[in-house]
Design a protein around this motif. Structure first.
Motif, PDB file in Angstrom:
ATOM      1  N   VAL A   1     -20.554 -19.504   0.315  1.00 45.08           N
ATOM      2  CA  VAL A   1     -20.349 -19.269   1.745  1.00 45.08           C
ATOM      3  C   VAL A   1     -19.791 -20.513   2.421  1.00 45.08           C
ATOM      4  CG1 VAL A   1     -21.494 -18.719   3.922  1.00 45.08           C
ATOM      5  CG2 VAL A   1     -22.149 -17.507   1.842  1.00 45.08           C
TER       6      VAL A   1
ATOM      7  N   THR B   1     -30.500 -20.424  12.543  1.00 44.52           N
ATOM      8  CA  THR B   1     -31.355 -19.415  11.933  1.00 44.52           C
ATOM      9  C   THR B   1     -32.410 -18.975  12.931  1.00 44.52           C
ATOM     10  OG1 THR B   1     -32.869 -21.084  11.049  1.00 44.52           O
ATOM     11  CG2 THR B   1     -31.049 -20.401   9.643  1.00 44.52           C
TER      12      THR B   1
ATOM     13  N   GLU C   1     -24.329  -8.179  -0.314  1.00 42.71           N
ATOM     14  CA  GLU C   1     -24.451  -9.260   0.664  1.00 42.71           C
ATOM     15  C   GLU C   1     -25.456  -8.850   1.738  1.00 42.71           C
ATOM     16  OE1 GLU C   1     -20.796 -11.356   1.862  1.00 42.71           O
ATOM     17  OE2 GLU C   1     -19.730  -9.992   0.522  1.00 42.71           O
ATOM     18  N   PRO C   2     -26.170  -9.811   2.320  1.00 41.76           N
ATOM     19  CA  PRO C   2     -27.303  -9.473   3.194  1.00 41.76           C
ATOM     20  C   PRO C   2     -26.922  -8.720   4.458  1.00 41.76           C
ATOM     21  CG  PRO C   2     -26.830 -11.824   3.271  1.00 41.76           C
ATOM     22  CD  PRO C   2     -26.033 -11.264   2.139  1.00 41.76           C
TER      23      PRO C   2
ATOM     24  N   ASN D   1     -25.329 -15.188  -1.706  1.00 49.09           N
ATOM     25  CA  ASN D   1     -26.476 -15.319  -0.803  1.00 49.09           C
ATOM     26  C   ASN D   1     -27.769 -14.949  -1.537  1.00 49.09           C
ATOM     27  OD1 ASN D   1     -25.646 -15.910   2.173  1.00 49.09           O
ATOM     28  ND2 ASN D   1     -24.125 -14.431   1.443  1.00 49.09           N
TER      29      ASN D   1
ATOM     30  N   ALA E   1     -18.049 -12.176   2.819  1.00 46.00           N
ATOM     31  CA  ALA E   1     -17.377 -13.329   2.212  1.00 46.00           C
ATOM     32  C   ALA E   1     -15.866 -13.136   2.141  1.00 46.00           C
ATOM     33  CB  ALA E   1     -17.945 -13.581   0.816  1.00 46.00           C
TER      34      ALA E   1
ATOM     35  N   SER F   1     -30.988 -18.128   1.697  1.00 46.40           N
ATOM     36  CA  SER F   1     -29.946 -17.821   2.678  1.00 46.40           C
ATOM     37  C   SER F   1     -29.848 -16.325   2.955  1.00 46.40           C
ATOM     38  CB  SER F   1     -28.596 -18.347   2.186  1.00 46.40           C
ATOM     39  OG  SER F   1     -28.239 -17.737   0.946  1.00 46.40           O
ATOM     40  N   GLY F   2     -30.298 -15.504   2.039  1.00 47.70           N
ATOM     41  CA  GLY F   2     -30.162 -14.067   2.210  1.00 47.70           C
ATOM     42  C   GLY F   2     -31.122 -13.449   3.206  1.00 47.70           C
TER      43      GLY F   2
ATOM     44  N   ALA G   1     -26.981 -21.677   1.786  1.00 47.35           N
ATOM     45  CA  ALA G   1     -26.467 -20.911   0.649  1.00 47.35           C
ATOM     46  C   ALA G   1     -25.978 -21.866  -0.435  1.00 47.35           C
ATOM     47  CB  ALA G   1     -25.326 -20.002   1.103  1.00 47.35           C
TER      48      ALA G   1
ATOM     49  N   ASN H   1     -23.815 -12.750   9.031  1.00 46.63           N
ATOM     50  CA  ASN H   1     -22.599 -13.502   8.759  1.00 46.63           C
ATOM     51  C   ASN H   1     -21.518 -12.554   8.251  1.00 46.63           C
ATOM     52  OD1 ASN H   1     -23.593 -16.085   9.400  1.00 46.63           O
ATOM     53  ND2 ASN H   1     -24.614 -16.220   7.420  1.00 46.63           N
TER      54      ASN H   1
ATOM     55  N   ASP I   1     -30.181 -13.306   8.084  1.00 52.08           N
ATOM     56  CA  ASP I   1     -29.719 -12.177   8.888  1.00 52.08           C
ATOM     57  C   ASP I   1     -30.837 -11.174   9.130  1.00 52.08           C
ATOM     58  OD1 ASP I   1     -27.219 -13.320   8.859  1.00 52.08           O
ATOM     59  OD2 ASP I   1     -26.509 -12.144   7.161  1.00 52.08           O
TER      60      ASP I   1
END
Length: 664
Positions: free
Chosen positions: A172, A48, A473-474, A422, A395, A500-501, A72, A392, A504
């Motif tokens: 994830v 991260t 999704e992010p 996420n 999915a 988790s979102g 996640a 990422n 990114d």
């Protein structure tokens, strides 16, 4: 010339004391290798972007609650047969209770049963899902293993408790885990074996001896171990990402093959030192930037340059002395080289990559054409890098089949967007109103639901957690917009947005925005060293090409994966950084060697060796590994194609030096 004399003196000293140097480097390889493996735990394994607001929020959540944050959650999903209304029949409540029992001690769960939020129900009326944060899940390898174990236990517990429903556990991490379990198929295994055999065959055909096969691999192994030891030592003082474990060995291999393929003698020794100094200066500049990934790439590259140069000057002569024949002064013995003066037409033609005897006009035009084509490719792919989306992979692209994919398909079929994989976590400080925060977050465009669970595991020491589930999704444009809008809606006060979102989003804000400053600064450092120890002309040819080489793989990755048949939607954020650092290093080394009179085909040989090695290791169904491997391979190929553009007029260091008959 003092640099040249000093480098040659070191080589000659190492050759005369080859037993002592051989023993020292053998100890480095064996004892250092064991130490390096044991020390991998000192590296940050979270992948991260540190330092950003999301990272700070995730750290606060991890410290207060012990789980969740950047990891996640698992997503448990259940569907009942047609005609069953999960809300009216009480199935959704029973599902929530079963999830709480099966999640294990310390886990945090949130569902329709605990919140009454219809966002946890599918549009078909017979599907329900829940988010599960395992009790010991941390963003490191051990924590991820706990998440995988929890997924297995959760799936078994829910199937036993709800036999009448179709139950799956996705997320994830389960999707990535299922991808790893699939393993390479027969075709991939054949490709991997073919690449491994191809690497050995390439080295044998070029160097024409078993020593020629083993020596560059041994040089690469020693360089990798030594570099990792330095990086792990630095990790005691600053945060270093685990990504260096991928960067170091691949870079070391290509540099080792390239340097073993060079002609020996004063010019080669000097070019190794100059390239090492320029590369170390460039990577050292990256270390100064306040971004964990940039610092890690810089430290990894710096360690490879330092150790690789030392290995070139001391271990390479030792290995060369193991061959047949007596060495000439300034030349490493034992390589299957033929004596050819550097200033001869044969070597000049070799440096331009054409056959000896070709006329000067043919030499110039062929070199220009080859270099121009390679340079155009670099420019095109560098331009395509503007289309790169960092994050990422989506999915749906992580795995084609398996229990986790079945769960994802079940969610999507029920009308639940994939953004639930996420979610975001909002940490409300002491005295804050969690319900009011959730109400405000629910009004943000792109938010599917926002809930403030009242269970004890969601409230600690006066603080509370609010879970926010986005629809997108992010890594998608919609998902990124939702994160930005949520942060704006909640303000910059004591309320922290993590989960988790945000990883990114923080990678773009915290790392990629620094690249317009970091890349020119590193390039200027390399240019200064090359101009000081070589010539301004050589530096002006080498550095711009190296910069283009570092950017072009990002465009190639975007075209191949993000927009190509795989349709990942995004490229894992740290991959272009690692691949770009690798590309800069190998391009710079090749350019300096070529300008010093080295055989131009040494660059393509080293590039081919690197590409074959990474393909032999990484070909398989794991998307993120495939992204990294293909990035390394494309970077090596692009550099080999564009290499002739930066070739300058070779220096003539002395009356005689040695070069490989196959590279002439």
């Amino acid at each position: 010339m003092s640099t040249e004399r000093g480098a040659v003196s070191v080589q000659e000293f190492a050759a005369r004391h080859r037993v002592s140097f051989g023993v020292v480097w053998l100890l480095v390889l064996l004892l250092g290798g064991a130490t390096a493996v044991a020390g991998l735990g000192r590296l940050d394994q979270s992948f991260t972007a540190s330092g950003g607001p999301g990272h700070r929020a995730n750290q606060a959540v991890q410290e207060r609650y012990g789980n969740g944050a950047a990891v996640a959650p698992l997503v448990a999903v259940a569907s009942w047969p047609g005609g069953v209304d999960v809300r009216a029949s009480g199935a959704a409540v029973r599902f929530g209770a079963a999830v709480e029992r099966a999640a294990g001690r310390g886990a945090r769960t949130v569902s329709f049963a605990s919140t009454g939020d219809a966002g946890f129900l599918g549009a078909d009326g017979r599907t329900v899902y829940a988010l599960v944060y395992p009790g010991a899940g941390k963003p490191d390898l051990a924590g991820l293993a706990v998440v995988e174990e929890t997924a297995v236990a959760l799936r078994a517990g829910l199937r036993a408790a709800l036999p009448e429903a179709g139950v799956e556990v996705t997320g994830v991490l389960p999707l990535q885990h299922d991808s790893a379990l699939v393993g390479p198929g027969p075709v991939a295994l054949v490709v991997k074996a073919g690449c491994a055999v191809g690497l050995l065959l390439l080295l044998f055909l070029v160097f024409r001896s078993p020593l020629g096969v083993l020596a560059p691999l041994l040089l690469a192994a020693v360089t990798s171990v030594g570099a990792l030891l330095l990086v792990e030592a630095a990790a005691g003082f600053t945060e270093v990402s685990f990504v260096v474990v991928y960067l170091v060995p691949v870079t070391a291999l290509v540099l080792s093959v390239h340097r073993w393929a060079r002609p020996t003698g004063p010019a080669a020794a000097r070019s190794a030192v100059v390239a090492g100094a320029a590369g170390a200066a460039a990577c050292g500049v990256l270390v100064l930037f306040p971004a964990g990934f940039l610092r890690s790439v810089g430290l990894g590259g710096l360690a490879v340059w330092v150790v690789g140069t030392a290995v070139t000057l001391t271990l390479a002569p030792v290995l060369a002395s193991m061959g047949r024949g007596a060495p000439a002064r300034g030349a490493a013995p034992g390589r299957p080289w033929s004596a050819v003066p550097v200033g001869s037409p044969a070597v000049r033609s070799s440096a331009m990559g054409v056959a000896p005897g070709a006329g000067p006009v043919a030499v110039r035009w062929r070199a220009f054409a080859a270099g121009a084509v390679g340079l155009v490719l670099l420019f095109l792919f560098a331009g395509a890098a503007a289309q790169l989306r960092v994050g990422n992979p989506e999915a749906r692209s992580l795995v084609a089949a398996g229990p986790a994919r079945d769960g994802l398909d079940r969610l999507v079929a029920a009308g639940v967007p994939s953004g639930v994989l996420n979610p975001l976590e909002v940490l409300v400080p002491e005295g804050g109103d969690a319900a009011a925060v959730a109400e405000r977050a629910a009004r943000v465009p792109g938010v599917l639901l926002a809930a403030a669970p009242s269970a004890g595991e969601w409230r600690r020491g006066g603080t509370a957690l609010v879970v926010v589930v986005p629809a997108g999704e992010p890594m998608t444009a919609a998902g990124a917009a939702t994160v930005s809008a949520l942060r704006s809606a909640l303000g910059d006060g004591p309320v922290l947005v993590g989960g988790s979102g945000v990883v990114d989003h923080d990678l773009v804000d915290g790392v990629y925005w620094l690249l317009p400053y970091a890349v020119p600064a590193a390039a200027l450092a390399a240019f200064g060293v090359l101009a000081a120890f070589g010539s301004v002309g050589a530096a002006a040819r080498a550095v711009p090409v190296a910069v283009l080489a570092s950017v072009a793989p990002a465009g190639a990755l975007a075209l191949l994966w993000q927009e190509g048949p795989a349709g990942t939607g995004a490229v894992t954020g740290w991959v272009p950084l690692v691949v770009g650092g690798f590309a800069f290093c190998v391009s710079l080394d090749r350019s300096v060697a070529s300008a010093a009179g080295g055989p131009e085909r040494a660059g393509p040989v080293a590039a081919a060796a690197g590409a074959l090695a990474v393909l032999a290791v990484g070909v398989g169904p794991q998307v993120e590994l495939a992204l990294l491997v293909s990035g390394f391979a494309m970077a090596a190929v692009l550099d080999a194609l564009s290499g002739r553009w930066s070739v300058g007029k070779p220096r003539v260091p002395g009356p005689a030096t040695l070069t490989s008959p196959l590279l002439v």
